[in-house]
Design an enzyme around this catalytic site. Structure first.
Site, PDB file in Angstrom:
ATOM      1  N   CYS A   6       0.835  -1.192   0.000  1.00  0.00           N
ATOM      2  CA  CYS A   6       0.000   0.000   0.000  1.00  0.00           C
ATOM      3  C   CYS A   6       0.872   1.245   0.000  1.00  0.00           C
ATOM      4  O   CYS A   6       2.066   1.179   0.244  1.00  0.00           O
ATOM      5  CB  CYS A   6      -0.917   0.001   1.215  1.00  0.00           C
ATOM      6  SG  CYS A   6      -1.887  -1.521   1.383  1.00  0.00           S
ATOM      7  N   ARG A  22       1.348   1.609  -5.920  1.00  0.00           N
ATOM      8  CA  ARG A  22       1.494   0.649  -4.821  1.00  0.00           C
ATOM      9  C   ARG A  22       0.173  -0.013  -4.450  1.00  0.00           C
ATOM     10  O   ARG A  22       0.150  -0.951  -3.651  1.00  0.00           O
ATOM     11  CB  ARG A  22       2.079   1.347  -3.592  1.00  0.00           C
ATOM     12  CG  ARG A  22       3.439   1.966  -3.808  1.00  0.00           C
ATOM     13  CD  ARG A  22       3.971   2.593  -2.542  1.00  0.00           C
ATOM     14  NE  ARG A  22       4.160   1.599  -1.505  1.00  0.00           N
ATOM     15  CZ  ARG A  22       5.247   0.849  -1.346  1.00  0.00           C
ATOM     16  NH1 ARG A  22       6.255   0.996  -2.163  1.00  0.00           N
ATOM     17  NH2 ARG A  22       5.321  -0.031  -0.379  1.00  0.00           N
ATOM     18  N   TRP A  57      -3.744  -1.789  -1.484  1.00  0.00           N
ATOM     19  CA  TRP A  57      -3.730  -3.060  -2.205  1.00  0.00           C
ATOM     20  C   TRP A  57      -4.087  -4.119  -1.166  1.00  0.00           C
ATOM     21  O   TRP A  57      -3.333  -4.356  -0.226  1.00  0.00           O
ATOM     22  CB  TRP A  57      -2.360  -3.326  -2.806  1.00  0.00           C
ATOM     23  CG  TRP A  57      -2.300  -4.501  -3.741  1.00  0.00           C
ATOM     24  CD1 TRP A  57      -2.603  -4.515  -5.072  1.00  0.00           C
ATOM     25  CD2 TRP A  57      -1.897  -5.830  -3.420  1.00  0.00           C
ATOM     26  NE1 TRP A  57      -2.406  -5.766  -5.594  1.00  0.00           N
ATOM     27  CE2 TRP A  57      -1.981  -6.601  -4.598  1.00  0.00           C
ATOM     28  CE3 TRP A  57      -1.482  -6.464  -2.242  1.00  0.00           C
ATOM     29  CZ2 TRP A  57      -1.659  -7.944  -4.645  1.00  0.00           C
ATOM     30  CZ3 TRP A  57      -1.161  -7.815  -2.281  1.00  0.00           C
ATOM     31  CH2 TRP A  57      -1.255  -8.542  -3.479  1.00  0.00           C
ATOM     32  N   ASN A 117       0.823   0.067   6.093  1.00  0.00           N
ATOM     33  CA  ASN A 117       1.275  -0.769   4.985  1.00  0.00           C
ATOM     34  C   ASN A 117       2.001  -1.958   5.584  1.00  0.00           C
ATOM     35  O   ASN A 117       2.913  -1.791   6.390  1.00  0.00           O
ATOM     36  CB  ASN A 117       2.212   0.023   4.069  1.00  0.00           C
ATOM     37  CG  ASN A 117       2.857  -0.851   3.006  1.00  0.00           C
ATOM     38  OD1 ASN A 117       2.303  -1.868   2.610  1.00  0.00           O
ATOM     39  ND2 ASN A 117       4.024  -0.447   2.544  1.00  0.00           N
ATOM     40  N   GLY A 118       1.610  -3.172   5.197  1.00  0.00           N
ATOM     41  CA  GLY A 118       2.262  -4.372   5.720  1.00  0.00           C
ATOM     42  C   GLY A 118       1.232  -5.406   6.118  1.00  0.00           C
ATOM     43  O   GLY A 118       0.039  -5.286   5.824  1.00  0.00           O
ATOM     44  N   GLU A 143      10.868 -12.771 -19.436  1.00  0.00           N
ATOM     45  CA  GLU A 143      10.487 -11.397 -19.122  1.00  0.00           C
ATOM     46  C   GLU A 143       9.427 -10.892 -20.103  1.00  0.00           C
ATOM     47  O   GLU A 143       8.484 -10.203 -19.700  1.00  0.00           O
ATOM     48  CB  GLU A 143      11.729 -10.492 -19.147  1.00  0.00           C
ATOM     49  CG  GLU A 143      11.460  -9.045 -18.847  1.00  0.00           C
ATOM     50  CD  GLU A 143      10.886  -8.789 -17.468  1.00  0.00           C
ATOM     51  OE1 GLU A 143      10.387  -7.663 -17.257  1.00  0.00           O
ATOM     52  OE2 GLU A 143      10.917  -9.695 -16.598  1.00  0.00           O
ATOM     53  N   LYS A 149       5.593  -9.714 -19.045  1.00  0.00           N
ATOM     54  CA  LYS A 149       5.043  -8.393 -19.356  1.00  0.00           C
ATOM     55  C   LYS A 149       3.646  -8.505 -19.962  1.00  0.00           C
ATOM     56  O   LYS A 149       2.741  -7.763 -19.586  1.00  0.00           O
ATOM     57  CB  LYS A 149       5.961  -7.630 -20.328  1.00  0.00           C
ATOM     58  CG  LYS A 149       7.267  -7.148 -19.724  1.00  0.00           C
ATOM     59  CD  LYS A 149       7.128  -5.959 -18.797  1.00  0.00           C
ATOM     60  CE  LYS A 149       7.035  -6.323 -17.342  1.00  0.00           C
ATOM     61  NZ  LYS A 149       8.073  -7.065 -16.709  1.00  0.00           N
ATOM     62  N   GLU A 196       1.147  -9.521 -17.347  1.00  0.00           N
ATOM     63  CA  GLU A 196       0.885  -8.478 -16.364  1.00  0.00           C
ATOM     64  C   GLU A 196      -0.075  -7.416 -16.873  1.00  0.00           C
ATOM     65  O   GLU A 196      -0.987  -7.006 -16.149  1.00  0.00           O
ATOM     66  CB  GLU A 196       2.201  -7.794 -15.958  1.00  0.00           C
ATOM     67  CG  GLU A 196       3.083  -8.606 -15.050  1.00  0.00           C
ATOM     68  CD  GLU A 196       4.372  -7.864 -14.725  1.00  0.00           C
ATOM     69  OE1 GLU A 196       4.735  -7.824 -13.546  1.00  0.00           O
ATOM     70  OE2 GLU A 196       4.999  -7.322 -15.653  1.00  0.00           O
ATOM     71  N   HIS A 239       8.506 -32.036 -25.890  1.00  0.00           N
ATOM     72  CA  HIS A 239       8.263 -32.872 -24.704  1.00  0.00           C
ATOM     73  C   HIS A 239       6.916 -32.572 -24.048  1.00  0.00           C
ATOM     74  O   HIS A 239       6.727 -32.847 -22.867  1.00  0.00           O
ATOM     75  CB  HIS A 239       9.397 -32.697 -23.695  1.00  0.00           C
ATOM     76  CG  HIS A 239      10.723 -33.122 -24.228  1.00  0.00           C
ATOM     77  ND1 HIS A 239      11.058 -34.446 -24.418  1.00  0.00           N
ATOM     78  CD2 HIS A 239      11.787 -32.398 -24.648  1.00  0.00           C
ATOM     79  CE1 HIS A 239      12.277 -34.523 -24.923  1.00  0.00           C
ATOM     80  NE2 HIS A 239      12.745 -33.297 -25.079  1.00  0.00           N
ATOM     81  N   LYS A 265       3.388  -2.457  -7.135  1.00  0.00           N
ATOM     82  CA  LYS A 265       4.755  -2.264  -7.595  1.00  0.00           C
ATOM     83  C   LYS A 265       5.765  -2.980  -6.715  1.00  0.00           C
ATOM     84  O   LYS A 265       6.638  -3.685  -7.194  1.00  0.00           O
ATOM     85  CB  LYS A 265       5.070  -0.766  -7.637  1.00  0.00           C
ATOM     86  CG  LYS A 265       6.470  -0.437  -8.150  1.00  0.00           C
ATOM     87  CD  LYS A 265       6.618  -0.799  -9.605  1.00  0.00           C
ATOM     88  CE  LYS A 265       7.970  -0.461 -10.153  1.00  0.00           C
ATOM     89  NZ  LYS A 265       8.130  -0.921 -11.541  1.00  0.00           N
TER      90      LYS A 265
END
Length: 613
Positions: free
Chosen positions: A2, A33, A79, A105-106, A486, A490, A493, A509, A608
């Protein structure tokens, strides 16, 4: 996860500035965030709280955050970790008598136990959050002590888990009380005002003088003072010894005319990689890091998300150039590797924010076993650099978009340079090859710029095709595999396309069973003739099954004629694949998100900086 902010204004500042505007604008810069709900608490004649579910712009239209007046206030953008996103679970939270308002936050590990005790003592809870226990704890201690600061400290002492906490009360209207463990928090020092926030962009329009708050620090700010104690030792902290001046400007943390932060940050990469290189070339700690790696028994490298892909790149590049086996692992899986570690080993921890909880826990666990720690981070004085033996910094500047862009190219630029120096130090790297790689690294900014210029038009075309599919493959071999991973990350996301990435040799395979007509397959083709030859066969396999096959590779590649679309990138040494090949993949993801009508800066369910497990 957050974002939090607090502002304490003196009488002059209070006349010139609206507290609501300061908090609202700060929260906008922290919305990366978290953005499922938000709220503000302001001390005017009394404590006033406004909060709700939704994004800040929408909430401001309904709740008029910017119009709030007063001299002291706190804000929060959320968040969700405990409790679904709704009006009730939004921060700030208050106690039974609405004397204390808290943002946090946490994650509090013992909140259920604390809540049960408080309920038994008559406290009534309104939300499902862990945070709400904090104001009730302060209220409980205040009945006994009659002292706000002592009550706040006693409450903090009972908490287990991670936290950055701000508290305001009408009992002391010109103070904001704070405490920090594991979750980021800074003080912004001004003339006649002081600020608190999760990250520097939230305060940068008002001050460049900041103090990065350390774990177990607790205290308060007034308009004229920042009082800090170390809760672990009980000693007062001399704030002046920890003041840092922020070197980048507010414009670097704003969109500057781009439609999204993600696109702006993609186009900032030529500058970012060059500034990272300049920093590395002049960093006096590079020789110390190389000595640790040269003398190491075993070398480990870890990270999470994008930073893990950078770690994988270093594992491949360092192993090939220096002949030393380098073990990469996802930081949340550190327990698997811990039993094999001991004194004489080295762990490189890669983290953009320097606050990533999984990586921080891995660092601490390895360090307890005598492992030496090298940090690679973008944020000076953050937790991971502070707890490491040697820290090497990237120079990406602020990265606001949730999906990492500058993070990957700057991290891999620095780590490639480190791998070259390690190869030289152990005598395994051919002098000519070393000179070639270093020459390419010194031209990294130009390489990224050239890749951007050649990718724009074709990336949009590829993005349109891929955005129409529900799934895709991103494939490569060797040094190209982390780049492919990567690229897949992206597009997952920001465009919500299910993209799987794996070494191309694995197709036969099992995974090739999913390939049918028009199934998108993106190949990352490194500038390595051996790997290119292997990938020719893999491309043929996909083409034979009707796949829509796209390639990102060096100009003039032998694979061009086999592909449905080929996006050329500058020819450079294979070790520079992240620098040359990543930009087109980022642009494909960005334009796919825009094509589908999504906001690439605020992908759903993501934040983030992940400061919880």
């Amino acid at each position: 996860m957050c974002g939090i902010i607090g502002a304490c204004l003196g009488s002059q500042a209070c006349m010139n500035l609206l507290i609501g505007e300061i908090i609202f604008n700060g929260l906008l810069r922290l919305e990366y965030r978290g953005y499922d709900s938000a709220g503000v608490a302001v001390i005017a004649d009394e404590l006033m709280v406004r909060k709700g579910k939704g994004k800040l712009i929408e909430l401001n239209a309904r709740l008029s955050f910017k119009e709030l007046r007063g001299c002291t206030g706190i804000g929060h953008t959320r968040w969700a970790t405990h409790g679904v996103p709704n009006d009730i679970n939004a921060h700030p939270h208050v106690d039974c008598r609405k004397m204390f308002a808290v943002v946090h936050n946490g994650v509090l590990e013992n909140f259920s136990e604390l809540k049960r005790v408080l309920k038994n003592r008559g406290h009534v809870f309104a939300s499902d959050t862990d945070t709400e226990v904090i104001p009730h704890l302060v209220e409980e201690h205040y009945y006994r002590t009659g002292n706000v600061y002592e009550s706040f400290k006693e409450a903090v002492k009972t908490l287990k888990g991670s936290y950055a906490i701000l508290l305001v009360t009408s009992l002391e209207p010109f103070k904001i009380f704070f405490a920090k463990k594991d979750s980021p928090l800074i003080i912004g020092l001004g003339e006649g005002f002081n600020l608190l926030a999760s990250d520097i962009p939230a305060v940068l329009s008002h001050t460049r003088s900041v103090v990065v708050i350390r774990d177990y620090w607790v205290g308060f700010i007034t308009p004229d003072e920042a009082f800090v104690e170390d809760l672990a030792s009980g000693r007062r902290v001399e704030v002046k010894d920890y003041i840092r001046t922020v070197e980048w400007s507010l414009s670097e943390a704003e969109k500057s005319g781009y439609p999204h932060f993600m696109l702006k940050e993609i186009y900032e990469q030529p500058r970012a990689v060059m500034e990272t290189l300049y920093g590395a070339l002049n960093d006096q700690l590079i020789p110390e890091a190389i000595k640790l790696l040269t003398d190491a028994g075993k070398i480990y490298v870890t990270g999470a998300g994008t930073s893990f892909h950078a770690a994988e790149h270093f594992s491949i590049t360092g192993t090939r150039l220096a002949g030393k086996p380098i073990i990469s692992f996802i930081s949340s899986e550190y327990d698997t590797y811990l039993p094999a570690t001991g004194e004489g080993d080295v762990l490189i921890v890669v983290s953009q924010s320097g606050e990533t909880m999984d990586s921080l826990k891995a660092l601490r666990a390895f360090k307890r076993r005598g492992v030496r720690i090298i940090a690679v981070s973008n944020v000076i004085d953050s937790a991971i650099p502070r707890e490491s033996h040697v820290t090497l910094y990237t120079r990406a500047g602020p990265e606001i978009g949730v999906a990492a862009t500058k993070t990957f190219t700057t991290q891999t630029t620095l780590l490639t340079y480190l791998a070259v120096r390690l190869g030289e130090a152990v005598g395994r790297l051919d002098v000519g090859e070393g000179r070639e790689i270093l020459g390419n690294i010194r031209s990294a900014g130009s390489l990224v710029k050239e890749a951007l210029e050649s990718a724009e038009k074709l990336a949009k075309k590829m993005a349109t095709a891929i955005s129409r599919s529900s799934s895709a493959y991103y494939l490569s071999r060797g040094v190209g595999v982390p780049v492919a991973k990567e690229g897949a990350l992206k597009i997952k996301e920001v465009a919500y396309v299910h993209a799987e990435s794996y070494p191309a040799g694995e197709s036969k395979h099992g995974p090739i069973a999913l390939v049918e007509n028009s199934f998108p397959v993106v190949f990352v083709i490194p500038n390595d003739s051996y790997l290119e030859a292997l990938l020719l066969g893999n491309i043929e396999e996909m083409k034979a099954r009707g796949a829509y096959v796209v390639g990102v590779g060096p100009e003039g590649s032998r694979t061009m004629e086999l592909l449905n679309e080929f996006l050329p990138v500058p020819r450079a040494h294979w070790a520079l694949a992240p620098v040359t090949h990543t930009v087109p993949l980022q642009l494909i993801a960005y334009y796919a998100a825009v094509e589908k009508g999504f906001d690439p800066d605020k992908p759903r369910n993501l934040a983030k900086t992940v400061t919880v497990e």
